[in-house]
Design a protein around this motif. Structure first.
Motif, PDB file in Angstrom:
ATOM      1  N   GLY A 196      25.931 -22.834  20.655  1.00 17.69           N
ATOM      2  CA  GLY A 196      26.554 -21.257  20.936  1.00 17.69           C
ATOM      3  C   GLY A 196      26.929 -21.431  22.132  1.00 17.69           C
ATOM      4  N   ILE A 197      26.688 -20.553  23.018  1.00 18.23           N
ATOM      5  CA  ILE A 197      27.297 -20.373  24.328  1.00 18.23           C
ATOM      6  C   ILE A 197      26.630 -21.426  25.065  1.00 18.23           C
ATOM      7  N   ASP A 198      27.274 -22.431  25.837  1.00 17.35           N
ATOM      8  CA  ASP A 198      26.689 -23.622  26.485  1.00 17.35           C
ATOM      9  C   ASP A 198      26.571 -22.886  28.068  1.00 17.35           C
ATOM     10  N   GLY A 199      26.190 -23.872  28.727  1.00 16.76           N
ATOM     11  CA  GLY A 199      26.103 -23.710  30.380  1.00 16.76           C
ATOM     12  C   GLY A 199      27.345 -23.228  30.787  1.00 16.76           C
ATOM     13  N   VAL A 200      28.679 -23.948  30.646  1.00 19.49           N
ATOM     14  CA  VAL A 200      29.873 -23.257  31.112  1.00 19.49           C
ATOM     15  C   VAL A 200      29.894 -21.805  30.816  1.00 19.49           C
ATOM     16  N   GLY A 201      30.011 -21.513  29.439  1.00 19.96           N
ATOM     17  CA  GLY A 201      29.712 -20.121  28.986  1.00 19.96           C
ATOM     18  C   GLY A 201      29.028 -19.205  29.935  1.00 19.96           C
ATOM     19  N   VAL A 202      27.719 -19.593  29.981  1.00 20.39           N
ATOM     20  CA  VAL A 202      27.021 -18.833  30.768  1.00 20.39           C
ATOM     21  C   VAL A 202      27.535 -18.518  32.251  1.00 20.39           C
ATOM     22  N   LEU A 203      28.054 -19.553  32.814  1.00 16.04           N
ATOM     23  CA  LEU A 203      28.434 -19.516  34.245  1.00 16.04           C
ATOM     24  C   LEU A 203      29.690 -18.678  34.085  1.00 16.04           C
ATOM     25  N   GLN A 204      30.472 -18.621  33.178  1.00 15.24           N
ATOM     26  CA  GLN A 204      31.806 -17.602  33.031  1.00 15.24           C
ATOM     27  C   GLN A 204      31.300 -16.156  32.704  1.00 15.24           C
ATOM     28  N   GLY A 205      30.170 -16.115  31.777  1.00 13.91           N
ATOM     29  CA  GLY A 205      29.671 -14.854  31.647  1.00 13.91           C
ATOM     30  C   GLY A 205      29.154 -14.221  32.913  1.00 13.91           C
ATOM     31  N   ILE A 206      28.375 -14.815  33.830  1.00 12.27           N
ATOM     32  CA  ILE A 206      27.883 -14.484  35.048  1.00 12.27           C
ATOM     33  C   ILE A 206      28.925 -13.895  36.083  1.00 12.27           C
ATOM     34  N   GLU A 207      30.225 -14.512  35.964  1.00 15.54           N
ATOM     35  CA  GLU A 207      31.206 -14.181  36.570  1.00 15.54           C
ATOM     36  C   GLU A 207      31.757 -12.948  36.107  1.00 15.54           C
ATOM     37  N   LYS A 208      31.821 -12.673  34.929  1.00 15.46           N
ATOM     38  CA  LYS A 208      32.475 -11.410  34.155  1.00 15.46           C
ATOM     39  C   LYS A 208      31.429 -10.339  34.499  1.00 15.46           C
ATOM     40  N   LEU A 209      30.168 -10.541  34.442  1.00 13.21           N
ATOM     41  CA  LEU A 209      29.143  -9.535  34.539  1.00 13.21           C
ATOM     42  C   LEU A 209      28.909  -9.237  36.061  1.00 13.21           C
ATOM     43  N   ASN A 210      29.427 -10.080  36.754  1.00 17.00           N
ATOM     44  CA  ASN A 210      29.238  -9.789  38.294  1.00 17.00           C
ATOM     45  C   ASN A 210      27.788  -9.902  38.886  1.00 17.00           C
ATOM     46  N   VAL A 211      27.036 -10.786  38.248  1.00 14.33           N
ATOM     47  CA  VAL A 211      25.736 -10.923  38.449  1.00 14.33           C
ATOM     48  C   VAL A 211      25.638 -11.777  39.586  1.00 14.33           C
ATOM     49  N   ASN A 212      24.419 -11.760  40.656  1.00  9.65           N
ATOM     50  CA  ASN A 212      24.342 -12.153  41.530  1.00  9.65           C
ATOM     51  C   ASN A 212      22.991 -13.093  41.616  1.00  9.65           C
ATOM     52  N   CYS A 213      23.174 -14.458  41.391  1.00  8.50           N
ATOM     53  CA  CYS A 213      21.875 -15.164  41.251  1.00  8.50           C
ATOM     54  C   CYS A 213      22.518 -16.648  41.544  1.00  8.50           C
ATOM     55  N   ASN A 214      21.194 -17.304  41.944  1.00 12.91           N
ATOM     56  CA  ASN A 214      21.712 -18.634  42.482  1.00 12.91           C
ATOM     57  C   ASN A 214      21.634 -19.686  41.197  1.00 12.91           C
ATOM     58  N   VAL A 215      22.356 -20.443  40.858  1.00 12.59           N
ATOM     59  CA  VAL A 215      22.451 -21.164  39.684  1.00 12.59           C
ATOM     60  C   VAL A 215      22.300 -22.523  40.079  1.00 12.59           C
ATOM     61  N   PHE A 216      21.457 -23.268  39.521  1.00  9.13           N
ATOM     62  CA  PHE A 216      21.257 -24.792  39.553  1.00  9.13           C
ATOM     63  C   PHE A 216      21.527 -25.239  38.503  1.00  9.13           C
ATOM     64  N   VAL A 217      22.644 -26.160  37.994  1.00 10.58           N
ATOM     65  CA  VAL A 217      22.901 -26.569  36.716  1.00 10.58           C
ATOM     66  C   VAL A 217      21.776 -27.993  36.623  1.00 10.58           C
ATOM     67  N   ILE A 218      21.402 -28.317  35.550  1.00 11.32           N
ATOM     68  CA  ILE A 218      20.455 -29.582  35.318  1.00 11.32           C
ATOM     69  C   ILE A 218      20.826 -30.035  34.150  1.00 11.32           C
ATOM     70  N   SER A 219      21.884 -31.049  34.136  1.00 18.32           N
ATOM     71  CA  SER A 219      22.349 -31.801  33.010  1.00 18.32           C
ATOM     72  C   SER A 219      22.397 -33.269  32.734  1.00 18.32           C
ATOM     73  N   ALA A 220      22.408 -33.741  31.875  1.00 22.86           N
ATOM     74  CA  ALA A 220      22.580 -35.337  31.673  1.00 22.86           C
ATOM     75  C   ALA A 220      23.814 -35.572  31.539  1.00 22.86           C
ATOM     76  N   ASP A 221      24.773 -34.767  31.480  1.00 23.86           N
ATOM     77  CA  ASP A 221      26.224 -34.945  31.590  1.00 23.86           C
ATOM     78  C   ASP A 221      26.696 -34.895  33.118  1.00 23.86           C
ATOM     79  N   ILE A 222      26.817 -36.281  33.697  1.00 20.43           N
ATOM     80  CA  ILE A 222      27.066 -36.312  35.019  1.00 20.43           C
ATOM     81  C   ILE A 222      28.478 -36.523  35.359  1.00 20.43           C
ATOM     82  N   GLN A 223      29.451 -36.357  34.339  1.00 19.31           N
ATOM     83  CA  GLN A 223      30.914 -36.695  34.560  1.00 19.31           C
ATOM     84  C   GLN A 223      31.215 -35.870  35.669  1.00 19.31           C
ATOM     85  N   PRO A 224      31.927 -36.457  36.668  1.00 16.34           N
ATOM     86  CA  PRO A 224      32.411 -35.959  38.101  1.00 16.34           C
ATOM     87  C   PRO A 224      33.356 -34.514  37.624  1.00 16.34           C
TER      88      PRO A 224
END
Length: 121
Positions: A59-87
């Motif tokens: 469904g909505i992946d982590g990138v989608g959540v980050l974009q949603g946070i931006e649209k909602l103007n939510v203020n929180c500290n986000v730490f991405v934890i992932s095995a996808d380590i591509q630069p």
């Protein structure tokens, strides 16, 4: 007072691992989400200080959540934890507002060092 925390990952084991890596005093004020849509619903209705976010979810992946946070103007500290380590992916999520990109599986000392770096401990 401990910060309000949201852990979003589709893996129950990964959510438990992040929870165990948190400072002990933080563990009483934690909510969990199993996908991005659930995380955005929680973020709309609650004040969340720190979000630990997986990238690869149905469904909505982590990138989608980050974009949603931006649209909602939510203020929180986000730490991405992932095995996808591509630069490229690391750069993308940091440009979308994530504080840090942490390699999965998360280690308690690494997580707490990042929290200290950002003044959260």
């Amino acid at each position: 007072m401990s910060p309000s925390v949201l852990i979003c990952d589709d893996s129950n084991m990964a959510r438990k691992q992040v929870l165990k890596s948190l400072p002990e005093q933080w563990r009483d004020n934690v909510q969990t989400a199993t996908n991005g849509a659930e995380a955005l619903t929680i973020l709309r209705g609650n004040t969340i200080d720190v979000l630990f976010l997986d990238l690869t979810m149905p469904g909505i992946d982590g990138v989608g959540v980050l974009q949603g946070i931006e649209k909602l103007n939510v203020n929180c500290n986000v730490f991405v934890i992932s095995a996808d380590i591509q630069p490229e992916m690391q750069s993308k999520v940091l440009n979308l507002g994530a504080k840090e990109f942490i390699r999965k599986p998360v280690k308690p000392d690494v997580l707490q060092n990042h929290l200290q770096e950002h003044g959260l401990l």
